[in-house]
Write a protein that holds these residues in place. Structure first.
Motif, PDB file in Angstrom:
ATOM      1  N   LEU A   1     -11.775  25.044   2.376  1.00  0.00           N
ATOM      2  CA  LEU A   1     -10.971  24.313   3.580  1.00  0.00           C
ATOM      3  C   LEU A   1     -11.479  22.864   3.701  1.00  0.00           C
ATOM      4  O   LEU A   1     -10.368  22.039   3.835  1.00  0.00           O
ATOM      5  N   HIS A   2     -12.748  22.763   3.839  1.00  0.00           N
ATOM      6  CA  HIS A   2     -13.337  21.453   3.865  1.00  0.00           C
ATOM      7  C   HIS A   2     -13.128  20.495   2.747  1.00  0.00           C
ATOM      8  O   HIS A   2     -12.489  19.312   2.707  1.00  0.00           O
ATOM      9  N   ARG A   3     -12.848  21.062   1.609  1.00  0.00           N
ATOM     10  CA  ARG A   3     -12.461  20.346   0.455  1.00  0.00           C
ATOM     11  C   ARG A   3     -11.066  19.846   0.246  1.00  0.00           C
ATOM     12  O   ARG A   3     -10.550  18.903  -0.155  1.00  0.00           O
ATOM     13  N   VAL A   4     -10.098  20.806   0.714  1.00  0.00           N
ATOM     14  CA  VAL A   4      -8.623  20.505   0.764  1.00  0.00           C
ATOM     15  C   VAL A   4      -8.483  19.532   1.974  1.00  0.00           C
ATOM     16  O   VAL A   4      -7.784  18.592   1.586  1.00  0.00           O
ATOM     17  N   SER A   5      -9.123  19.741   3.104  1.00  0.00           N
ATOM     18  CA  SER A   5      -8.985  18.595   4.211  1.00  0.00           C
ATOM     19  C   SER A   5      -9.557  17.385   3.684  1.00  0.00           C
ATOM     20  O   SER A   5      -8.844  16.398   4.128  1.00  0.00           O
ATOM     21  N   GLY A   6     -10.527  17.410   2.972  1.00  0.00           N
ATOM     22  CA  GLY A   6     -11.214  16.208   2.505  1.00  0.00           C
ATOM     23  C   GLY A   6     -10.240  15.459   1.683  1.00  0.00           C
ATOM     24  O   GLY A   6     -10.313  14.305   1.414  1.00  0.00           O
ATOM     25  N   ARG A   7      -9.640  16.116   0.787  1.00  0.00           N
ATOM     26  CA  ARG A   7      -8.497  15.444  -0.065  1.00  0.00           C
ATOM     27  C   ARG A   7      -7.359  14.827   0.603  1.00  0.00           C
ATOM     28  O   ARG A   7      -6.897  13.794   0.318  1.00  0.00           O
ATOM     29  N   ILE A   8      -6.786  15.545   1.671  1.00  0.00           N
ATOM     30  CA  ILE A   8      -5.922  14.944   2.616  1.00  0.00           C
ATOM     31  C   ILE A   8      -6.562  13.820   3.257  1.00  0.00           C
ATOM     32  O   ILE A   8      -5.829  12.764   3.302  1.00  0.00           O
ATOM     33  N   PHE A   9      -7.804  13.835   3.740  1.00  0.00           N
ATOM     34  CA  PHE A   9      -8.384  12.641   4.344  1.00  0.00           C
ATOM     35  C   PHE A   9      -8.463  11.378   3.373  1.00  0.00           C
ATOM     36  O   PHE A   9      -8.107  10.107   3.773  1.00  0.00           O
ATOM     37  N   VAL A  10      -8.826  11.628   2.069  1.00  0.00           N
ATOM     38  CA  VAL A  10      -8.926  10.379   1.229  1.00  0.00           C
ATOM     39  C   VAL A  10      -7.607   9.951   0.969  1.00  0.00           C
ATOM     40  O   VAL A  10      -7.302   8.620   0.859  1.00  0.00           O
ATOM     41  N   LEU A  11      -6.691  10.931   0.622  1.00  0.00           N
ATOM     42  CA  LEU A  11      -5.093  10.678   0.178  1.00  0.00           C
ATOM     43  C   LEU A  11      -4.621   9.919   1.364  1.00  0.00           C
ATOM     44  O   LEU A  11      -3.921   8.555   1.004  1.00  0.00           O
ATOM     45  N   SER A  12      -4.623  10.267   2.557  1.00  0.00           N
ATOM     46  CA  SER A  12      -4.099   9.602   3.626  1.00  0.00           C
ATOM     47  C   SER A  12      -4.747   8.337   3.970  1.00  0.00           C
ATOM     48  O   SER A  12      -4.102   7.339   4.411  1.00  0.00           O
ATOM     49  N   GLY A  13      -5.817   8.289   3.732  1.00  0.00           N
ATOM     50  CA  GLY A  13      -6.913   6.882   3.984  1.00  0.00           C
ATOM     51  C   GLY A  13      -6.354   5.939   2.953  1.00  0.00           C
ATOM     52  O   GLY A  13      -6.019   4.728   3.427  1.00  0.00           O
ATOM     53  N   ALA A  14      -6.205   6.421   1.786  1.00  0.00           N
ATOM     54  CA  ALA A  14      -5.736   5.313   0.799  1.00  0.00           C
ATOM     55  C   ALA A  14      -4.359   4.745   1.169  1.00  0.00           C
ATOM     56  O   ALA A  14      -3.912   3.595   1.068  1.00  0.00           O
ATOM     57  N   ILE A  15      -3.459   5.703   1.621  1.00  0.00           N
ATOM     58  CA  ILE A  15      -1.978   5.220   1.897  1.00  0.00           C
ATOM     59  C   ILE A  15      -1.940   4.206   3.088  1.00  0.00           C
ATOM     60  O   ILE A  15      -1.381   3.519   3.299  1.00  0.00           O
ATOM     61  N   LEU A  16      -2.829   4.945   3.997  1.00  0.00           N
ATOM     62  CA  LEU A  16      -3.037   3.991   5.243  1.00  0.00           C
ATOM     63  C   LEU A  16      -3.434   2.758   4.920  1.00  0.00           C
ATOM     64  O   LEU A  16      -2.885   1.529   5.370  1.00  0.00           O
ATOM     65  N   GLY A  17      -4.470   2.368   3.970  1.00  0.00           N
ATOM     66  CA  GLY A  17      -4.846   1.154   3.735  1.00  0.00           C
ATOM     67  C   GLY A  17      -3.759   0.382   2.950  1.00  0.00           C
ATOM     68  O   GLY A  17      -3.659  -0.805   3.279  1.00  0.00           O
ATOM     69  N   LEU A  18      -3.175   1.013   1.958  1.00  0.00           N
ATOM     70  CA  LEU A  18      -2.106   0.177   1.166  1.00  0.00           C
ATOM     71  C   LEU A  18      -0.902   0.090   1.669  1.00  0.00           C
ATOM     72  O   LEU A  18      -0.432  -1.119   1.715  1.00  0.00           O
ATOM     73  N   SER A  19      -0.667   0.745   2.617  1.00  0.00           N
ATOM     74  CA  SER A  19       0.600   0.562   3.470  1.00  0.00           C
ATOM     75  C   SER A  19       0.359  -0.490   4.574  1.00  0.00           C
ATOM     76  O   SER A  19       1.263  -1.216   4.706  1.00  0.00           O
ATOM     77  N   GLY A  20      -0.871  -0.661   4.973  1.00  0.00           N
ATOM     78  CA  GLY A  20      -1.261  -1.413   6.002  1.00  0.00           C
ATOM     79  C   GLY A  20      -1.104  -3.016   5.433  1.00  0.00           C
ATOM     80  O   GLY A  20      -0.633  -3.789   6.034  1.00  0.00           O
ATOM     81  N   LEU A  21      -1.536  -3.081   4.123  1.00  0.00           N
ATOM     82  CA  LEU A  21      -1.578  -4.296   3.419  1.00  0.00           C
ATOM     83  C   LEU A  21      -0.227  -4.650   3.059  1.00  0.00           C
ATOM     84  O   LEU A  21       0.249  -5.923   3.240  1.00  0.00           O
ATOM     85  N   SER A  22       0.764  -3.719   2.991  1.00  0.00           N
ATOM     86  CA  SER A  22       2.112  -4.000   2.438  1.00  0.00           C
ATOM     87  C   SER A  22       2.646  -4.357   3.543  1.00  0.00           C
ATOM     88  O   SER A  22       3.532  -5.450   3.554  1.00  0.00           O
ATOM     89  N   LEU A  23       2.462  -3.864   4.769  1.00  0.00           N
ATOM     90  CA  LEU A  23       3.089  -4.376   6.098  1.00  0.00           C
ATOM     91  C   LEU A  23       2.773  -5.818   6.337  1.00  0.00           C
ATOM     92  O   LEU A  23       3.550  -6.621   6.918  1.00  0.00           O
ATOM     93  N   LEU A  24       1.471  -5.992   6.121  1.00  0.00           N
ATOM     94  CA  LEU A  24       0.824  -7.327   6.345  1.00  0.00           C
ATOM     95  C   LEU A  24       1.681  -8.459   5.579  1.00  0.00           C
ATOM     96  O   LEU A  24       1.931  -9.627   5.835  1.00  0.00           O
ATOM     97  N   ALA A  25       2.204  -7.912   4.247  1.00  0.00           N
ATOM     98  CA  ALA A  25       2.653  -9.107   3.447  1.00  0.00           C
ATOM     99  C   ALA A  25       4.038  -9.207   3.733  1.00  0.00           C
ATOM    100  O   ALA A  25       4.690  -9.948   3.491  1.00  0.00           O
ATOM    101  N   GLN A  26       4.855  -8.046   4.378  1.00  0.00           N
ATOM    102  CA  GLN A  26       6.303  -8.056   4.440  1.00  0.00           C
ATOM    103  C   GLN A  26       6.738  -8.366   6.020  1.00  0.00           C
ATOM    104  O   GLN A  26       7.783  -9.010   6.123  1.00  0.00           O
ATOM    105  N   VAL A  27       5.868  -8.194   6.634  1.00  0.00           N
ATOM    106  CA  VAL A  27       6.404  -8.100   8.362  1.00  0.00           C
ATOM    107  C   VAL A  27       5.624  -9.623   8.870  1.00  0.00           C
ATOM    108  O   VAL A  27       4.471 -10.071   8.725  1.00  0.00           O
ATOM    109  N   THR A  28       6.692 -10.602   9.412  1.00  0.00           N
ATOM    110  CA  THR A  28       6.164 -11.652  10.261  1.00  0.00           C
ATOM    111  C   THR A  28       5.424 -11.496  11.260  1.00  0.00           C
ATOM    112  O   THR A  28       5.540 -10.728  12.205  1.00  0.00           O
ATOM    113  N   SER A  29       4.245 -12.161  11.525  1.00  0.00           N
ATOM    114  CA  SER A  29       3.176 -11.751  12.126  1.00  0.00           C
ATOM    115  C   SER A  29       3.162 -12.459  13.658  1.00  0.00           C
ATOM    116  O   SER A  29       3.878 -13.447  13.768  1.00  0.00           O
ATOM    117  N   GLN A  30       3.150 -11.708  14.737  1.00  0.00           N
ATOM    118  CA  GLN A  30       3.342 -12.296  15.959  1.00  0.00           C
ATOM    119  C   GLN A  30       1.926 -12.450  16.635  1.00  0.00           C
ATOM    120  O   GLN A  30       1.823 -12.951  17.852  1.00  0.00           O
TER     121      GLN A  30
END
Length: 213
Positions: free
Chosen positions: A81-110
């Motif tokens: 279970l730890h390994r499964v949740s760990g894979r979710i942790f890593v995958l979601s973290g990677a998506i979090l980082g990449l999507s955050g960079l994508s938003l930074l590039a696409q959205v006008t900053s306030q």
């Protein structure tokens, strides 16, 4: 005090407390974005709906699975279970980082460029920390793996500290704080989360045993 938070149970409780607001907000937005019922002050993010939705969904998964990863009983008694949740942790973290960079590039900053630069650096740092955490576990270096996982979580959920500072102001005024002073406080709160995580790592009283290969 640092020694207290270096122990597994207090560390998990502290992480859960500090990230409660951003995780709860992300869970709400998971339903708001598809229905178009998000608040007006978030409407600018609708120019990149896929990146926004991926960001909040990954943030919720990352925020929930993070503290679970540091539960010693889960690692020892329920390794699969730890390994499964760990894979979710890593995958979601990677998506979090990449999507955050994508938003930074696409959205006008306030905000000022200070916040945009910090978000970009933190996004890249999250991806690097996750990569190093995975490299450590492949080498069976559990102590180094745990350290990089804590760093990744602190970087990815650094908005928790920001929320603890800014949310009361938002509740009172009805508007998010703006201006250079608030942006400096924003970045400082996020950075202090990472510094605190580093101090916890260096004062950790728990050293997981190596498993013979």
């Amino acid at each position: 005090m640092i020694r207290f938070f270096s122990r597994p149970a207090p560390l998990v409780l502290a992480l859960a407390f500090c990230t409660f607001i951003p995780v709860l907000t992300a869970l709400v937005q998971v339903f708001q974005i598809p229905s178009g019922t998000y608040p007006e002050d978030s409407a600018r993010l609708a120019v990149a709906p896929m990146s926004w939705f991926a960001h909040v969904l990954a943030g919720a998964a990352f925020g929930i699975t993070g503290p679970v990863q540091f539960v010693r009983a889960l690692r020892h008694r329920f390794g699969a279970l730890h390994r499964v949740s760990g894979r979710i942790f890593v995958l979601s973290g990677a998506i979090l980082g990449l999507s955050g960079l994508s938003l930074l590039a696409q959205v006008t900053s306030q905000r000022t460029p200070l916040v945009d630069i910090a978000r970009g650096l933190f996004g890249l740092a999250l991806l690097i920390a996750l990569t190093l955490a995975m490299a450590a576990i492949r080498d069976r270096d559990f102590l180094r793996h745990r350290a990089w996982a804590i760093r990744a979580y602190a970087i990815g959920m650094g908005l928790g500290a920001v929320a603890l500072v800014f949310f009361p102001i938002y509740i009172i005024t009805g508007q998010p704080p703006i201006g250079l002073a608030s942006d400096i406080l924003f970045v400082a709160s996020w950075a202090l989360t990472i510094v605190f995580a580093e101090v916890v790592i260096r004062h950790s009283s728990y050293s997981p045993p190596r498993v013979p290969t």
